[in-house]
Scaffold this motif. Structure first.
Motif, mmCIF file in Angstrom:
data_model
loop_
_atom_site.group_PDB
_atom_site.id
_atom_site.type_symbol
_atom_site.label_atom_id
_atom_site.label_comp_id
_atom_site.label_asym_id
_atom_site.label_seq_id
_atom_site.Cartn_x
_atom_site.Cartn_y
_atom_site.Cartn_z
ATOM 1 N N LYS A 1 0.821 -1.207 0.000
ATOM 2 C CA LYS A 1 0.000 0.000 0.000
ATOM 3 C C LYS A 1 0.859 1.262 0.000
ATOM 4 O O LYS A 1 0.527 2.247 -0.644
ATOM 5 N N ALA A 2 1.937 1.221 0.742
ATOM 6 C CA ALA A 2 2.809 2.394 0.814
ATOM 7 C C ALA A 2 3.663 2.551 -0.431
ATOM 8 O O ALA A 2 4.274 3.603 -0.631
ATOM 9 N N GLN A 3 3.703 1.513 -1.285
ATOM 10 C CA GLN A 3 4.511 1.541 -2.503
ATOM 11 C C GLN A 3 5.985 1.810 -2.179
ATOM 12 O O GLN A 3 6.643 2.625 -2.817
ATOM 13 N N LEU A 4 6.487 1.105 -1.179
ATOM 14 C CA LEU A 4 7.881 1.231 -0.767
ATOM 15 C C LEU A 4 8.613 -0.081 -0.983
ATOM 16 O O LEU A 4 8.069 -1.157 -0.689
ATOM 17 N N LEU A 5 9.828 -0.017 -1.486
ATOM 18 C CA LEU A 5 10.666 -1.193 -1.576
ATOM 19 C C LEU A 5 11.170 -1.574 -0.189
ATOM 20 O O LEU A 5 11.051 -0.802 0.764
ATOM 21 N N GLU A 6 11.749 -2.757 -0.102
ATOM 22 C CA GLU A 6 12.139 -3.260 1.214
ATOM 23 C C GLU A 6 13.331 -2.523 1.813
ATOM 24 O O GLU A 6 13.389 -2.295 3.018
ATOM 25 N N TRP A 7 14.264 -2.114 0.962
ATOM 26 C CA TRP A 7 15.537 -1.603 1.473
ATOM 27 C C TRP A 7 15.739 -0.126 1.166
ATOM 28 O O TRP A 7 15.374 0.351 0.098
ATOM 29 N N ALA A 8 16.351 0.571 2.094
ATOM 30 C CA ALA A 8 16.884 1.914 1.888
ATOM 31 C C ALA A 8 18.399 1.826 1.977
ATOM 32 O O ALA A 8 18.948 0.956 2.665
ATOM 33 N N MET A 9 19.088 2.710 1.300
ATOM 34 C CA MET A 9 20.541 2.798 1.404
ATOM 35 C C MET A 9 20.916 3.980 2.281
ATOM 36 O O MET A 9 20.292 5.050 2.188
ATOM 37 N N VAL A 10 21.944 3.809 3.096
ATOM 38 C CA VAL A 10 22.425 4.887 3.960
ATOM 39 C C VAL A 10 23.942 4.960 3.836
ATOM 40 O O VAL A 10 24.625 3.935 3.987
ATOM 41 N N TYR A 11 24.438 6.151 3.540
ATOM 42 C CA TYR A 11 25.890 6.359 3.535
ATOM 43 C C TYR A 11 26.290 6.915 4.897
ATOM 44 O O TYR A 11 25.791 7.962 5.324
ATOM 45 N N VAL A 12 27.180 6.196 5.575
ATOM 46 C CA VAL A 12 27.637 6.583 6.910
ATOM 47 C C VAL A 12 29.123 6.904 6.839
ATOM 48 O O VAL A 12 29.952 6.002 6.644
ATOM 49 N N PRO A 13 29.518 8.168 6.979
ATOM 50 C CA PRO A 13 30.945 8.496 6.931
ATOM 51 C C PRO A 13 31.703 7.894 8.102
ATOM 52 O O PRO A 13 31.112 7.542 9.132
ATOM 53 N N LYS A 14 33.000 7.771 7.928
ATOM 54 C CA LYS A 14 33.827 7.132 8.950
ATOM 55 C C LYS A 14 33.656 7.812 10.301
ATOM 56 O O LYS A 14 33.621 7.157 11.343
ATOM 57 N N GLY A 15 33.547 9.144 10.300
ATOM 58 C CA GLY A 15 33.434 9.887 11.548
ATOM 59 C C GLY A 15 32.122 9.675 12.273
ATOM 60 O O GLY A 15 31.959 10.140 13.407
ATOM 61 N N CYS A 16 31.170 8.980 11.638
ATOM 62 C CA CYS A 16 29.861 8.742 12.249
ATOM 63 C C CYS A 16 29.599 7.270 12.516
ATOM 64 O O CYS A 16 28.505 6.911 12.959
ATOM 65 N N GLU A 17 30.563 6.419 12.255
ATOM 66 C CA GLU A 17 30.330 4.983 12.380
ATOM 67 C C GLU A 17 30.126 4.538 13.825
ATOM 68 O O GLU A 17 29.295 3.679 14.095
ATOM 69 N N SER A 18 30.864 5.132 14.747
ATOM 70 C CA SER A 18 30.743 4.688 16.133
ATOM 71 C C SER A 18 29.562 5.333 16.836
ATOM 72 O O SER A 18 28.990 4.751 17.767
ATOM 73 N N ALA A 19 29.192 6.532 16.432
ATOM 74 C CA ALA A 19 28.056 7.237 17.043
ATOM 75 C C ALA A 19 27.618 8.351 16.118
ATOM 76 O O ALA A 19 28.431 8.911 15.373
ATOM 77 N N LEU A 20 26.333 8.682 16.167
ATOM 78 C CA LEU A 20 25.809 9.742 15.321
ATOM 79 C C LEU A 20 25.847 11.106 15.987
ATOM 80 O O LEU A 20 25.483 12.103 15.358
ATOM 81 N N ASP A 21 26.272 11.160 17.248
ATOM 82 C CA ASP A 21 26.362 12.440 17.942
ATOM 83 C C ASP A 21 27.274 13.380 17.163
ATOM 84 O O ASP A 21 28.409 13.035 16.819
ATOM 85 N N GLY A 22 26.779 14.577 16.895
ATOM 86 C CA GLY A 22 27.574 15.562 16.170
ATOM 87 C C GLY A 22 27.524 15.406 14.666
ATOM 88 O O GLY A 22 28.125 16.201 13.945
ATOM 89 N N CYS A 23 26.835 14.392 14.168
ATOM 90 C CA CYS A 23 26.713 14.180 12.724
ATOM 91 C C CYS A 23 25.383 14.731 12.217
ATOM 92 O O CYS A 23 24.352 14.561 12.858
ATOM 93 N N ARG A 24 25.439 15.380 11.088
ATOM 94 C CA ARG A 24 24.209 15.849 10.453
ATOM 95 C C ARG A 24 23.594 14.724 9.622
ATOM 96 O O ARG A 24 24.243 13.729 9.316
ATOM 97 N N VAL A 25 22.340 14.929 9.229
ATOM 98 C CA VAL A 25 21.630 13.951 8.407
ATOM 99 C C VAL A 25 21.052 14.653 7.190
ATOM 100 O O VAL A 25 20.428 15.720 7.305
ATOM 101 N N HIS A 26 21.279 14.054 6.020
ATOM 102 C CA HIS A 26 20.670 14.550 4.791
ATOM 103 C C HIS A 26 19.848 13.432 4.169
ATOM 104 O O HIS A 26 20.270 12.269 4.119
ATOM 105 N N LEU A 27 18.672 13.782 3.673
ATOM 106 C CA LEU A 27 17.741 12.841 3.077
ATOM 107 C C LEU A 27 17.605 13.157 1.595
ATOM 108 O O LEU A 27 17.308 14.293 1.228
ATOM 109 N N ASN A 28 17.844 12.158 0.744
ATOM 110 C CA ASN A 28 17.724 12.373 -0.700
ATOM 111 C C ASN A 28 16.673 11.438 -1.289
ATOM 112 O O ASN A 28 16.769 10.210 -1.159
#
Length: 373
Positions: A228-255
């Protein structure tokens, strides 16, 4: 012996219990948003629906908010002709009065970059001029930027690579060159500088893998299925090295991608080619690429830019905080730490997770995170 391309390594991060994410009604994560074509229209819808939580936006070849409900939407939203701006303003006022979208006055201080190529014969420049005129009611003059001067086709503009400016405007081309044109204009970098300031670090080499997140887990209510939502199962996320251990201090962009064939190769090519990940790596920005399936009515591979009913499913709140697609994406981003712990990490030269072909048929998913190398 298994070949190197089929090795599945054990869990490398501690996984949370499946279904342990929580909806966040009043504490949404702030982010910036962009999109092209139907994804540009979706980015406009996200911008209005969640304006109090959007740091900035870029709209490439999209349509104005409310265009999809106008009587002549096929003409108004592709060609810009017969678009009723006053009707759209009344529609925004009504959506806000009903409590379905955030206060549009929030857009007063939100930087927004608008892009359309002169050789775009799918969504004509007049349509993006209508987006500009609509936003002028809400945005400060110095927060609204328009780039309509390149000879780009119906694409995202970059400043590197061999896809010439205007390629794929009238005839078919490679998969890549119908996604991006080198028009000597860096749309991703210009967008991020407008949003985050001119202190943005220069691009660096991006990591050769994505985190694949099961976005079906974030559907808003039980009766809204992936179909119904017309969504595929998977989303892709690019996580830079500086954000791999924690997202604190990292910005988020949605494309939000444009209308894309149901091919993971093509969808991953988009996410690798528009230049966002290189800036993300240099500036600790996590980039989320949700994936829509669309249908023959809305468009194959397209986001829901109008409340379609031809397919037997009608989402009257499609462009609001209660829309099935918008709500799913926001749920995923609000619970991004959990989503990434549950993700599968796959190198870009390998097939995607257990999804040889994009699917919208419900299936059970595992709750552990793996890495394919």
């Amino acid at each position: 012996m298994a070949s190197p391309t089929s090795v599945l390594l054990p869990v490398i991060f501690t996984a949370c219990v499946q279904g342990s994410w929580q909806p966040a009604e009043h504490s949404h994560r702030s982010l910036s948003v962009s999109g092209q074509s139907a994804g540009g229209s979706m980015a406009v819808q996200h911008l209005f629906a969640y304006s109090s939580h959007v740091d900035g936006a870029a709209i490439a070849a999209g349509s104005p908010y409310g265009c999809g409900v106008q009587h002549l939407r096929g003409i108004a939203c592709y060609y810009g002709e017969f678009f009723d701006l006053e009707q759209a303003h009344s529609y925004i006022d009504s959506r806000f009065a009903q409590g379905l979208i955030d206060d549009p006055s929030n857009l007063n201080s939100t930087p927004v970059l608008l892009f359309n190529g002169q050789l775009d014969f799918v969504v004509r420049p007049l349509c993006m001029h209508n987006v500009e005129h609509q936003l002028q009611r809400y945005s400060k003059r110095d927060k609204l930027f328009s780039v309509f001067s390149t000879h780009a086709a119906h694409v995202w503009s970059v400043d590197t690579g061999n896809c010439s400016c205007g390629e794929c405007a009238l005839t078919g081309s490679s998969d890549l060159c119908c996604d991006v044109n080198n028009c000597a204009y860096d749309l991703s970098g210009d967008m991020l500088r407008h949003i985050y300031g001119h202190g943005l670090n220069p691009r660096v080499r991006a990591k050769p893998y994505f985190h694949w997140v099961n976005q079906w887990r974030f559907l808003p209510v039980p009766n809204i299925t992936a179909h119904k939502a017309q969504l595929l199962e998977w989303a892709m996320v690019y996580v830079p090295k500086g954000c791999e251990s924690a997202l604190d201090g990292c910005r988020v962009h949605l494309n939000y991608h444009g209308c894309t064939p149901k091919s993971w190769k093509q969808r991953r090519l988009w996410a690798q080619s528009i230049g966002l990940n290189e800036y993300a790596e240099a500036n600790n920005i996590v980039v989320v690429y949700p994936q829509a399936g669309g249908n023959p009515d809305i468009g194959v591979g397209c986001w829901n830019w109008f409340a379609y009913s031809e397919s037997g499913y009608h989402d009257p709140n499609f462009d609001t905080r209660h829309g099935a697609q918008l709500r799913t994406v926001v749920n995923m981003i609000d619970n991004l730490e959990w989503a990434l712990k549950e993700a599968i990490v796959v190198r870009n030269d390998l097939p995607c997770p257990p999804c040889s072909e994009p699917s919208m048929a419900p299936k059970h998913s595992t709750s552990s995170m793996h890495m394919l190398i």
